[in-house]
Design a protein around this motif. Structure first.
Motif, PDB file in Angstrom:
ATOM      1  N   THR A 126       0.843  -1.204   0.000  1.00 46.86           N
ATOM      2  CA  THR A 126       0.000   0.000   0.000  1.00 46.86           C
ATOM      3  C   THR A 126       0.874   1.248   0.000  1.00 46.86           C
ATOM      4  O   THR A 126       0.620   2.202  -0.754  1.00 46.86           O
ATOM      5  CB  THR A 126      -0.922   0.012   1.237  1.00 46.86           C
ATOM      6  N   TRP A 127       1.922   1.240   0.806  1.00 44.52           N
ATOM      7  CA  TRP A 127       2.860   2.353   0.823  1.00 44.52           C
ATOM      8  C   TRP A 127       3.493   2.532  -0.561  1.00 44.52           C
ATOM      9  O   TRP A 127       3.647   3.659  -1.046  1.00 44.52           O
ATOM     10  CB  TRP A 127       3.940   2.114   1.870  1.00 44.52           C
ATOM     11  N   GLY A 128       3.862   1.428  -1.218  1.00 45.24           N
ATOM     12  CA  GLY A 128       4.495   1.496  -2.542  1.00 45.24           C
ATOM     13  C   GLY A 128       3.588   2.120  -3.583  1.00 45.24           C
ATOM     14  O   GLY A 128       4.012   2.949  -4.390  1.00 45.24           O
ATOM     15  N   VAL A 129       2.313   1.725  -3.572  1.00 49.89           N
ATOM     16  CA  VAL A 129       1.365   2.281  -4.542  1.00 49.89           C
ATOM     17  C   VAL A 129       1.129   3.768  -4.271  1.00 49.89           C
ATOM     18  O   VAL A 129       1.089   4.590  -5.194  1.00 49.89           O
ATOM     19  CB  VAL A 129       0.045   1.487  -4.522  1.00 49.89           C
ATOM     20  N   LEU A 130       1.008   4.128  -2.991  1.00 53.84           N
ATOM     21  CA  LEU A 130       0.856   5.548  -2.650  1.00 53.84           C
ATOM     22  C   LEU A 130       2.102   6.344  -3.028  1.00 53.84           C
ATOM     23  O   LEU A 130       2.005   7.501  -3.438  1.00 53.84           O
ATOM     24  CB  LEU A 130       0.573   5.708  -1.156  1.00 53.84           C
TER      25      LEU A 130
END
Length: 190
Positions: A126-130
Motif C-alpha cells: 500500500t505504501w508502494g502504490v501511494l
C-alpha cells in the motif's frame, strides 16, 4: 509443404541441401525524405539505419515485428522507479499471501508466519502504490505546468524568464557602454 514463410521445393537427388525460397516482405514506402536527397541517385543518398540493416540481412529475411513509435510518452525516471518498486513489492506480497493460503489449507506450521508476513507485505505494498501516486504528483507539480494557479512550475518558469530578460538587458547595457566609450582612457563623454 509450407514451413512458415519459407517453402521447400524439390527433394535433392544427389544428397545436397534442398533449395529454400522465401516470400519477400512488401517494401515499406520511403517516408520523410528531404527534397534535396530525393532527387539524388540511390548511391549518393545518406544511409538510413533501416536500409543499412536490409543490406546486411540475408536474402529472404523477414522481421518478426516492425518498430512503431510509442503512442504515449515515457514516464519520468523517478515515477518509473517508484512504479517498478511498487510492482515488485505487490508481486512478493501476492506470493506471500498464496503461500499463507496453501499452508493454511495443508495445516502446516508455516501458515502463521506467512499470514503475518503477508499482512506486513500488504502494508508495504500500500505504501508502494501511494509512493507512485505521490511521486507522480510531485513531478507534475515541479516540472509540468498543471492548470492550477498554485503550480510551482509556472512560478519557476516565470522566474527563469525574468532572470534571462535581466541578463539580456545587462549585456545590451554593457555593449552600449563599450561602444560609447570608444576612446581609451575616457571616463566620460563631456
Amino acid at each position: 509443404m509450407s514451413m512458415g514463410t519459407a517453402e521447400r521445393r524439390g527433394a535433392p537427388e544427389d544428397g545436397g541441401a534442398a533449395r529454400v525460397t522465401a516470400r519477400s516482405a512488401p517494401e515499406a514506402p520511403e517516408r520523410e525524405i528531404p527534397a534535396a536527397v530525393a532527387g539524388r541517385p540511390a548511391r549518393e543518398r545518406p544511409d538510413r539505419p533501416e536500409e543499412r540493416e536490409a543490406r546486411e540481412r540475408p536474402s529472404g529475411y523477414r522481421p518478426l515485428w516492425r518498430e512503431e513509435p510509442a503512442r504515449r510518452r515515457r514516464l519520468p525516471d523517478p515515477v518509473r522507479t517508484a512504479a517498478v518498486r511498487a510492482v515488485m513489492v505487490v508481486a512478493v506480497t501476492l506470493i506471500l499471501a498464496m503461500v499463507a493460503f496453501l499452508s493454511t489449507m495443508a495445516e502446516s506450521w508455516l501458515a502463521f508466519p506467512m499470514v503475518i508476513a503477508s499482512v506486513a507485505g500488504t502494508v508495504v505494498a500500500t505504501w508502494g502504490v501511494l509512493d507512485v501516486w505521490v511521486t507522480r504528483q510531485v513531478w507534475n507539480q515541479r516540472h509540468g505546468v498543471v492548470s492550477m494557479p498554485s503550480s510551482t512550475a509556472r512560478a519557476m518558469r516565470r522566474e527563469r524568464r525574468r532572470a534571462r530578460r535581466q541578463a539580456r538587458s545587462a549585456e545590451r547595457g554593457q555593449g552600449r557602454i563599450a561602444r560609447r566609450g570608444g576612446g581609451a582612457g575616457r571616463l566620460s563623454h563631456s
